[in-house]
Design a protein around this motif. Structure first.
Motif, PDB file in Angstrom:
ATOM      1  N   ALA B 837       1.742  -3.362  17.620  1.00 21.18           N
ATOM      2  CA  ALA B 837       0.478  -3.582  17.062  1.00 21.18           C
ATOM      3  C   ALA B 837      -0.401  -3.027  17.275  1.00 21.18           C
ATOM      4  CB  ALA B 837      -0.017  -5.115  17.908  1.00 21.18           C
ATOM      5  N   LEU B 838      -1.174  -2.242  16.260  1.00 15.98           N
ATOM      6  CA  LEU B 838      -2.379  -1.514  16.077  1.00 15.98           C
ATOM      7  C   LEU B 838      -3.680  -2.081  15.297  1.00 15.98           C
ATOM      8  CD1 LEU B 838      -0.486   1.897  14.822  1.00 15.98           C
ATOM      9  CD2 LEU B 838      -1.181   1.026  17.127  1.00 15.98           C
ATOM     10  N   ASN B 839      -4.671  -1.798  15.878  1.00 13.44           N
ATOM     11  CA  ASN B 839      -5.655  -2.245  14.895  1.00 13.44           C
ATOM     12  C   ASN B 839      -5.843  -1.465  13.737  1.00 13.44           C
ATOM     13  OD1 ASN B 839      -8.025  -0.635  14.944  1.00 13.44           O
ATOM     14  ND2 ASN B 839      -8.592  -1.509  17.220  1.00 13.44           N
ATOM     15  N   PRO B 840      -6.428  -2.273  12.534  1.00 13.32           N
ATOM     16  CA  PRO B 840      -6.317  -1.234  11.131  1.00 13.32           C
ATOM     17  C   PRO B 840      -6.999  -0.153  11.311  1.00 13.32           C
ATOM     18  CG  PRO B 840      -6.630  -3.619  10.972  1.00 13.32           C
ATOM     19  CD  PRO B 840      -6.946  -3.522  12.386  1.00 13.32           C
ATOM     20  N   GLU B 841      -8.096  -0.004  12.011  1.00 12.68           N
ATOM     21  CA  GLU B 841      -9.012   1.245  12.038  1.00 12.68           C
ATOM     22  C   GLU B 841      -8.059   2.363  12.711  1.00 12.68           C
ATOM     23  OE1 GLU B 841     -11.215  -1.742  13.792  1.00 12.68           O
ATOM     24  OE2 GLU B 841     -10.897  -2.021  11.396  1.00 12.68           O
ATOM     25  N   ASP B 842      -7.640   2.032  13.904  1.00 15.19           N
ATOM     26  CA  ASP B 842      -6.642   3.082  14.611  1.00 15.19           C
ATOM     27  C   ASP B 842      -5.620   3.561  13.685  1.00 15.19           C
ATOM     28  OD1 ASP B 842      -8.319   3.095  16.678  1.00 15.19           O
ATOM     29  OD2 ASP B 842      -6.940   1.595  17.895  1.00 15.19           O
ATOM     30  N   ALA B 843      -4.884   2.556  12.900  1.00 16.01           N
ATOM     31  CA  ALA B 843      -3.880   2.786  12.103  1.00 16.01           C
ATOM     32  C   ALA B 843      -4.363   3.748  11.018  1.00 16.01           C
ATOM     33  CB  ALA B 843      -3.193   1.431  11.499  1.00 16.01           C
ATOM     34  N   ALA B 844      -5.485   3.416  10.462  1.00 16.07           N
ATOM     35  CA  ALA B 844      -5.913   4.172   9.358  1.00 16.07           C
ATOM     36  C   ALA B 844      -6.259   5.765   9.764  1.00 16.07           C
ATOM     37  CB  ALA B 844      -7.200   3.778   8.717  1.00 16.07           C
ATOM     38  N   LEU B 846      -4.463   7.136  12.106  1.00 20.59           N
ATOM     39  CA  LEU B 846      -2.947   7.703  12.198  1.00 20.59           C
ATOM     40  C   LEU B 846      -2.537   7.753  10.899  1.00 20.59           C
ATOM     41  CD1 LEU B 846      -1.644   5.521  15.277  1.00 20.59           C
ATOM     42  CD2 LEU B 846      -2.084   8.099  15.167  1.00 20.59           C
ATOM     43  N   GLU B 847      -3.151   7.445   9.856  1.00 23.27           N
ATOM     44  CA  GLU B 847      -2.491   7.546   8.203  1.00 23.27           C
ATOM     45  C   GLU B 847      -1.341   6.781   8.183  1.00 23.27           C
ATOM     46  OE1 GLU B 847      -2.404  11.492   7.772  1.00 23.27           O
ATOM     47  OE2 GLU B 847      -4.739  11.863   7.298  1.00 23.27           O
ATOM     48  N   LEU B 848      -1.501   5.588   8.886  1.00 28.72           N
ATOM     49  CA  LEU B 848      -0.068   4.504   8.674  1.00 28.72           C
ATOM     50  C   LEU B 848      -0.717   3.490   7.551  1.00 28.72           C
ATOM     51  CD1 LEU B 848       0.745   4.032  12.390  1.00 28.72           C
ATOM     52  CD2 LEU B 848       2.216   4.936  10.658  1.00 28.72           C
ATOM     53  N   GLN B 864      10.606   4.456  18.753  1.00 33.03           N
ATOM     54  CA  GLN B 864      10.178   4.155  17.395  1.00 33.03           C
ATOM     55  C   GLN B 864      10.467   2.424  16.999  1.00 33.03           C
ATOM     56  OE1 GLN B 864      12.026   6.793  14.541  1.00 33.03           O
ATOM     57  NE2 GLN B 864      10.775   8.148  15.161  1.00 33.03           N
ATOM     58  N   PHE B 865       9.195   2.021  16.294  1.00 29.16           N
ATOM     59  CA  PHE B 865       9.090   0.617  15.946  1.00 29.16           C
ATOM     60  C   PHE B 865       8.132   0.656  14.822  1.00 29.16           C
ATOM     61  CE2 PHE B 865       9.070   0.202  20.836  1.00 29.16           C
ATOM     62  CZ  PHE B 865      10.286  -0.312  20.916  1.00 29.16           C
ATOM     63  N   PRO B 866       8.370  -0.396  14.053  1.00 31.40           N
ATOM     64  CA  PRO B 866       7.724  -0.334  13.074  1.00 31.40           C
ATOM     65  C   PRO B 866       6.212  -1.074  13.292  1.00 31.40           C
ATOM     66  CG  PRO B 866       9.407  -2.062  12.832  1.00 31.40           C
ATOM     67  CD  PRO B 866       9.465  -1.314  14.007  1.00 31.40           C
ATOM     68  N   SER B 867       5.048  -0.882  12.580  1.00 30.57           N
ATOM     69  CA  SER B 867       3.671  -1.135  13.129  1.00 30.57           C
ATOM     70  C   SER B 867       3.526  -2.469  12.454  1.00 30.57           C
ATOM     71  CB  SER B 867       2.946   0.167  12.354  1.00 30.57           C
ATOM     72  OG  SER B 867       2.795   0.211  10.986  1.00 30.57           O
ATOM     73  N   GLY B 900       2.438   8.340  14.275  1.00 31.08           N
ATOM     74  CA  GLY B 900       3.389   8.068  13.157  1.00 31.08           C
ATOM     75  C   GLY B 900       4.549   8.723  13.232  1.00 31.08           C
ATOM     76  N   ALA B 901       5.637   8.121  13.108  1.00 30.18           N
ATOM     77  CA  ALA B 901       6.977   8.903  13.057  1.00 30.18           C
ATOM     78  C   ALA B 901       7.364   9.653  12.074  1.00 30.18           C
ATOM     79  CB  ALA B 901       7.988   7.654  13.300  1.00 30.18           C
ATOM     80  N   ALA B 902       8.125  10.733  12.326  1.00 29.08           N
ATOM     81  CA  ALA B 902       8.356  11.602  11.224  1.00 29.08           C
ATOM     82  C   ALA B 902       9.070  10.881  10.003  1.00 29.08           C
ATOM     83  CB  ALA B 902       9.390  12.570  11.857  1.00 29.08           C
TER      84      ALA B 902
END
Lengths: 317, 907, 171
Positions: B837-844, B846-848, B864-867, B900-902
């Motif tokens: 779980a990530l918050n959307p800003e952090d995810a952004a 990380l470009e996820l 590795q896990f899905p976000s 982000g995973a490769a």
């Protein structure tokens, strides 16, 4: 020697015949009850269902001979034998025909009364030794009932004795050549029949074993052949009382054309059927009714009968 | 007390009740639908009509709704008045005009409130000749079956789901007689308490979907009182069995604990008992493969194994009963007994226990939490870790409004009026937690921060309360003022409660909560402190005492230990797999007693099949410190027996003879109470096995139980004798006492004329009140009331987080995080797959995109896990779900790197 | 005394009455169609099992000799997964037939089913099911029930309106 063999043959013959008759009565009673209740009764085993007796006997012999742990063991075992033995002993004095009889006893009638009195013990002891409240109640009822009825059973026969002038049953039969005692001793006959029902505790006087209230009363706890002894004892009792009625009131073996033994057996059969008919038709009285009937009606009546008979005999003789 | 006259006879009733409640409490039968003791009165169904008279002379009277009429002094009413009776009969006749001819195929049949009320009102024949109205059903997820035709429009479902449980995805649609209860479109009911609709609905609109797959009528179930094993709250349940399989779980009313409701995890998690993964036969490993053997064979084998090695060490379990753990402790000796907690849980639960024992704040029951007037939740996502506590907190809004209403002379049962007062009011509830919780929308204030910051806020509040200067380093201005605001709220409250727990994995949070509660308790003895622990018997195990799993590892590493007995525990859920592998590789003889096959049983030399909660009796200690007895429901197939019986048998065959001579549970319980006086109370949790009513045991089967002479006839026509139960005063039979029994032995709620669950009215001393004879359970922890207390100093062991590092916090899932319930198919369907779980800003940053894979670098390795985007998570905090089946076990919270995973596209 | 003799005479006259007994194996008697003999499970007019496994027969059974387990097929029809009657316990009271809401369980005029082994008196569903509708030729439970099954949607049963359009606010 011949005498002994003859006696033995008669003794064994009487035993065999009486026991088979009483067994056959089981079949007869069920068939007759069937007949009077508009049904058949046992009719599957053998011709007319005659083999039903065999089946019943085999069944009863193969049943578990269970003595309850709470029973008084020796008494429990002896009780059913007593009734069979005493009843069979009584047959010893009965003259089936002029020369057929086990013993020609001059106090035959008293012997019969004595044996009948002993028979009470069977029921009393059976009821007491079972250790069950139903059996005990049955035994109690039997004691009171049989003691009461025994009193005037004896008294009712005294008229016959007075008329015949003997206690010997053979003599009593001979004394009826002119007239059967059922006519002069009609009251005695009625009283004796009623007392006979009570003595054999047959319906309607089967209060000691009333299954609807006492669950078979004094023989509740019995099973197998011990129960069978009570069962056989009851039918022996019926035969005995019928035979006594015939001997004392209906001229015993006396009768025209047919041989004496046949007459005797035929007459006896009629009274046996009478017993069965009574069972088929009459309801059981209440216990207090039974007792008050005995002491308040039958006893005075039999005394009256005795007095009147004695008076007439004195006056005439 | 008020005096009311029923058909001329005076009765004393409690003040402030309505007539319906009062009459039912007095034992009179009045039919009703919309009223429910927990949902109060709205007067919608018009079924509870009675006649009220003005005074003694009044002959005419007027018809009133009993549920909407206060039972004030000198009220004169008649229940049996002809007009009132006719009124009730015609109401039910109208309700039945559209009710379908479904009873034979309806799961509610036989325990249907509508059936009961129809019979009670005397309606028997449908005179209405016109067509019946029909509806289409909706798919409502794996728990609930929808059959809308049967609806009688009492609105109970909506009032429960929407008002009581706070669900937003269920409503009423349509108008006039086309009123429809359901979701705006088909889909899974989201609320965690949706299963209660089954019991709330007076008829068969909402029925239990899991039961439908192996349907059995109520009268055919063999039932016994039990305790839920799926969280630490110890909700009381009734478990029902038929033909050797557990069929369903129903609520067992306990005024102090769960009241009328259960969460969906408790209600639907039962199917692990019937699972294919169940162990049914002892197994011995020979040449690497397991071979089923007989009980005697297994014990003999064990005897040789254990006698060959050194004396074994024992690993207990927080999901096993006290008795089982004590039997293990007695077998291996206290110094060789290790609690089966993970290291973090060991530390947290021990801390929680110490705090509860120390006092002065006592741990409140769930009922007390629900009636609190200010609550502070620190670091706990209650909906997911202790669901029913969340449901209790939902009621704070109503309680708040009811207090306001009382000043306006509006009684507490007037639901509509009180909801009107409440409007969109928030509850006097403050939630400080790392993640958003489902309670947030009713909370006055929420604060989302890392566990350390939550703890810091707690310490600050405690200092405010004890009038110390709020000097906590690094606190922002608004946090200080928040702390003051919270302190103000708690100080003004009459019954404040502080809730925290092991959920966010931080001891500091628990200490902070303790500080707040203790500071409150110094001035307000009613202040409570409730600490949520992970599993159903965590607190009991901690009370039993023993060493940590880590200590066991150290002992094993040091050598000299080559045999180990593991009790109802999957060690792979307690520690990293590598560590467990390492530990188990050092053990030559591993014996595992468990009911489900797991990673640990796979490594064992001998596996013994243990009984589940439904197959044995035992005692559990809830987070409140309440010891509660659960009873055996049925005799399981196979050589399954209670864990403590296995341990006793081991000790008999392998050990030093008859060291443990327990023949039954009572002997074991008294041995336990003797060995550890803290457990004196568990003897009072339930009557002993020798208890009899009218000389009889209490029947587990109803007097209508069927099929007795046919259910086993395919195997043998000679009906076997019912099994004996040496552990309880209950019988596996329909023969036995069927009347009112002591509350801890209630096998089912049934009363003459009341076949539905509403029969519970007849078991309560007053409707909605405690059970007759007192609520079951005995509290083991009762701290001394003292004004002096030693608080924790708030110096935080702050986690050092580098600028490129993230804090990974645990995320709990009501469906998924608990071990046993996820074995049930319905729960498994609702449980999530592992994710980050990530918050959307952090995810952004990380470009996820959502669903893309995230690489997580922790001390243990790289994963590795899905976000999944979860708004409300603090900055640079990632959430990782815990306990999901098959997922790796982490020690959380932890510090790690997220990127982000490769090959993220695959996610 | 006289009444006693009269009673005995009346009974004696029965000697000449016709006997009521029917000599059963040789003579057979007429059994009405509603005679309560061996139990069967019937099918509805479409040939499907009528039993919906509602458990009412088993709860009505005074000797508890009926055991069954309900299940549901892919068409939404309920049926018994197994249905077992232990005829060695059955007393042919007919309560099950009275309780059955779908006319599935019916008692037939057959009562001649003796066995030497009690176990052979345990009848499973296959032994009980007949191919016809028994005494109630036209009845089909699913045509009157509100439950939707394959081939009968909501509102298609007897005496039902078409399903409500929830989105409509028209009266």
């Amino acid at each position: 020697m011949n005498e002994i063999i003859r006696s033995l043959i008669i003794v064994v013959g009487v035993l065999v015949v009486m026991l088979s008759i009483s067994a056959g009565l089981i079949w007869l009673e069920r068939r007759m009850l069937g007949l009077w209740q508009d049904r058949y009764g046992p009719n599957r085993a053998g011709p007319f269902g005659l083999m039903q007796v065999m089946a019943d006997m085999i069944k009863i012999l193969f049943k578990e001979d269970w003595i309850p742990p709470f029973a008084d063991r020796p008494v429990f075992v002896i009780a059913p034998a007593v009734v069979v033995v005493t009843t069979l002993m009584s047959f010893a004095v009965i003259p089936f025909a002029p020369s057929i009889g086990v013993v020609n006893l001059n106090i035959g009638l008293l012997f019969f009364l004595g044996m009948a009195a002993l028979g009470v013990y069977s029921v009393v002891l059976g009821g007491w030794s079972s250790g069950s409240k139903y059996s005990l109640l049955g035994g109690l009822r039997a004691t009171a009932q049989m003691l009461s009825y025994e009193v005037f059973m004896g008294l009712s026969l005294m008229g016959v004795v007075i008329l015949a002038g003997s206690f010997n049953l053979g003599d009593i039969v001979e004394a009826q050549r002119k007239m059967w005692f059922c006519i002069p001793q009609f009251i005695g006959l009625v009283i004796f029949i009623i007392a006979g029902f009570a003595e054999t505790h047959r319906l309607p006087f089967d209060l000691p074993e009333a299954e609807s209230e006492l669950v078979a009363g004094y023989h509740s706890e019995y099973s197998g052949m011990k129960f069978g002894m009570f069962f056989v004892g009851e039918y022996l009792g019926i035969t005995l009382i019928s035979a006594m009625i015939v001997t004392l009131f209906f001229g015993g073996w006396l009768g025209p054309v047919l041989p004496p033994l046949v007459w005797f057996l035929l007459k006896t059969l009629v009274f046996v059927l009478g017993f069965i008919l009574a069972r088929a038709s009459l309801p059981r009285p209440r216990y207090d009714q039974l007792m008050s009937y005995a002491w308040k009606v039958l006893l005075p009546l039999s005394l009256l009968n005795l007095v009147v008979t004695g008076g007439i005999v004195l006056a005439v003789g | 007390m008020a005096t009311i006259y029923l058909d001329g006879t005076p009765y004393e009733v409690e003040d402030g009740q309505n007539l319906l409640q009062a009459c039912l409490s007095l034992g009179f039968n009045i039919p009703y639908f919309c009223w429910h003791p927990a949902l109060h009165s709205v007067g919608a169904c018009r079924q509870c009509a009675v006649k009220r008279f003005k005074n003694e002379e009044d002959q005419k009277g007027e018809i009133v709704m009993a549920c909407m009429t206060p039972a004030v002094d000198n009220t004169r009413i008649s229940i049996n008045d002809t007009e009132a009776r006719q009124f009730r009969a015609s109401i039910i006749e109208w309700l039945m005009t559209n009710h379908p001819h479904d009873c034979p195929v309806c799961d509610e049949g036989g325990e249907c409130h509508l059936q009961d009320m129809t019979v009670m009102s005397g309606h028997g024949f449908r005179q209405f000749r016109f067509a019946k109205r029909t509806f289409r059903n909706q798919y409502l997820g794996p728990f609930i079956n929808h059959e809308m035709n049967r609806c009688i429009q009492c609105y109970r479902c909506l009032r429960f789901y929407h008002n009581y449980a706070g669900g937003r995805d269920f409503n009423v649609f349509g108008c006039h007689h086309h009123v429809y209860f359901g979701r705006h479109r088909e889909g899974v009911l989201e609320n965690e308490f949706s299963g209660n609709l089954v019991e709330i609905c007076p008829t068969g609109v909402f029925t239990d979907k899991t039961v439908k797959q192996h349907y059995t009528r109520k009268w055919d179930l063999q039932t016994a009182p039990s305790v839920c094993v799926h969280c630490s709250l110890g909700c009381n349940i009734i478990a029902g069995e038929r033909y050797g399989r557990l069929r369903r779980i129903r609520n067992r009313y306990n005024h102090e604990v769960n009241g009328y409701f259960l969460c969906d995890r408790g209600r639907y998690g039962y199917e692990f008992v019937n699972s294919d993964r169940r162990l049914r036969q002892p197994m011995v490993k020979a040449k690497g493969t397991f071979k089923p053997v007989s009980k005697e064979r297994a014990l003999e084998h064990l005897a040789t194994l254990l006698n060959a090695g050194n004396s074994p060490v024992g690993i207990g379990s927080p999901r096993a009963s006290l008795e089982a753990n004590f039997a293990l402790r007695a077998l291996v000796g206290p110094e060789r007994f290790y609690l089966g907690f993970s290291d973090l849980d060991f530390q947290l639960v021990r801390a929680a226990l110490k705090i509860l024992q120390q006092g002065p704040a006592r741990s409140p029951s769930l009922r007390e939490i629900g009636s609190a007037d200010a609550v502070l939740v620190l670091g706990e996502d209650l909906t997911n870790t202790a669901p029913l506590m969340a449901l209790a907190l939902h009621q704070l809004v109503y309680g708040n409004a009811a207090r306001a209403a009382a000043e306006l002379q509006i009684p507490v049962w007037n639901d509509a009026a009180i909801r009107e007062i409440a409007q969109d009011q928030k509850a006097p509830l403050v939630i400080a937690a790392p993640t958003a919780t489902k309670l947030d929308h009713v909370a006055k204030t929420t604060y989302r921060a890392s566990p350390d910051e939550v703890a810091r806020l707690g310490f600050a509040v405690a200092r405010c309360l004890s009038h110390e200067p709020v000097v906590v380093e690094g606190m922002a201005e608004e946090e200080v003022s928040l702390a003051q605001e919270i302190a103000q709220l708690l100080r003004q409250a009459k019954r404040p409660v502080v809730i925290s727990g092991t959920g966010c994995g931080s001891e500091a949070v628990i200490q902070a909560a303790a500080n707040v509660a203790w500071s409150l308790a110094a001035s307000n003895p009613a202040a409570g402190l409730s600490l949520v622990v992970p599993e159903c018997n965590s607190l009991g195990l901690a009370l039993l005492g023993g060493q940590s799993l880590e200590a066991a590892c150290q002992v094993v590493q040091a050598g000299g230990v080559d045999s180990m007995i593991v009790l109802e525990n999957d060690l792979y859920r307690r520690s990293k797999s590598a560590a467990v592998d390492d530990l188990l590789s050092k053990i030559e003889y591993l014996v595992v007693i468990d009911h489900l096959a797991s990673g640990t049983t796979a490594k064992a030399q001998v596996v013994l099949p243990a009984a589940t909660f439904a197959e044995a009796a035992g005692t559990l200690v809830s987070n409140e410190g309440r010891a509660q007895r659960f009873f055996q429901v049925f005799v399981p197939e196979g050589e399954v027996q209670a864990s403590w019986r296995w341990l006793r048998d081991i000790s008999r065959t392998a050990g030093s003879g008859d060291r443990e001579p327990w023949e039954n549970l009572d002997q074991l319980v008294s041995a336990l109470a003797e060995a550890l006086p803290v457990f004196q109370g568990i003897q009072k949790a339930a009557p002993p096995a020798a208890f009899r009513l009218m000389g009889e045991k209490i029947a587990r089967q109803s007097h209508r139980f069927t099929g007795r002479t046919a259910m086993l006839a395919n195997i043998t026509v000679h009906e076997p004798k019912p099994e004996d139960d040496p552990d309880s005063p209950l019988a596996f039979s329909m023969e036995g006492y069927q009347g009112l029994v002591p509350p801890s032995l209630i096998t089912r709620f049934w009363a003459s004329g009341w076949n539905s669950v509403q029969a519970v009215n007849k078991f309560q001393s007053e409707v909605g009140g405690p059970l007759r004879g007192g609520d079951p359970g005995s509290r083991l922890i009762e701290p001394e009331k003292t004004e002096k207390f030693s608080s924790f100093d708030g110096i935080l062991p702050t986690m050092k987080i580098g600028s490129d590092e993230w804090l990974i916090v645990p995320v709990h899932h009501i469906f998924g995080s608990e071990e046993l319930s996820t074995v049930s198919a319905a729960i498994a369907e609702r449980s999530p797959k592992p994710y980050v779980a990530l918050n959307p800003e952090d995810a952004a940053s990380l470009e996820l995109d959502e669903g893309e894979k995230v690489e997580l670098a922790l001390d243990d390795g790289v994963f590795q896990f899905p976000s999944r985007f979860v708004s409300g998570l603090p900055h640079k905090v990632a959430g990782l779900p815990v306990g999901l089946p098959g997922a790796t076990t982490f020690k959380l919270p932890a510090v790690g790197k997220v990127k982000g995973a490769a090959d993220r596209a695959e996610g | 005394m006289l009444s006693i003799l009269r009673t005995m005479w009346t009974i004696l006259l029965h000697t000449f009455h016709r006997r009521e007994t029917v000599q059963y194996p040789e003579e057979t008697i007429y059994l009405p169609p509603r005679f309560r003999g061996r139990i069967i499970l019937s099918r509805d007019p479409d040939g499907e099992e009528r039993c919906v496994a509602c458990y009412l027969c088993s709860v009505a059974c005074p000797v508890d000799c009926i055991a069954l387990q309900a299940t549901e097929d892919e068409r939404g029809r309920r049926y018994p997964e197994f249905f077992r009657i232990n005829f060695s316990r059955c007393i042919l009271c007919g309560f099950c037939e009275e309780a059955c809401p779908t006319y599935a369980i019916q008692l037939t005029p057959d009562f001649e089913y003796c066995e030497y082994r009690r176990h052979n008196l345990v009848y499973e569903k296959e032994d009980l099911l007949i191919s016809g509708p028994g005494k109630y030729p036209g009845y089909n439970f699913y045509r009157v029930a509100g439950l939707a099954i394959d081939g009968k949607d909501k509102g298609e049963a007897e005496n039902e309106e078409p399903p409500v359009d929830v989105h409509s606010l028209l009266p």
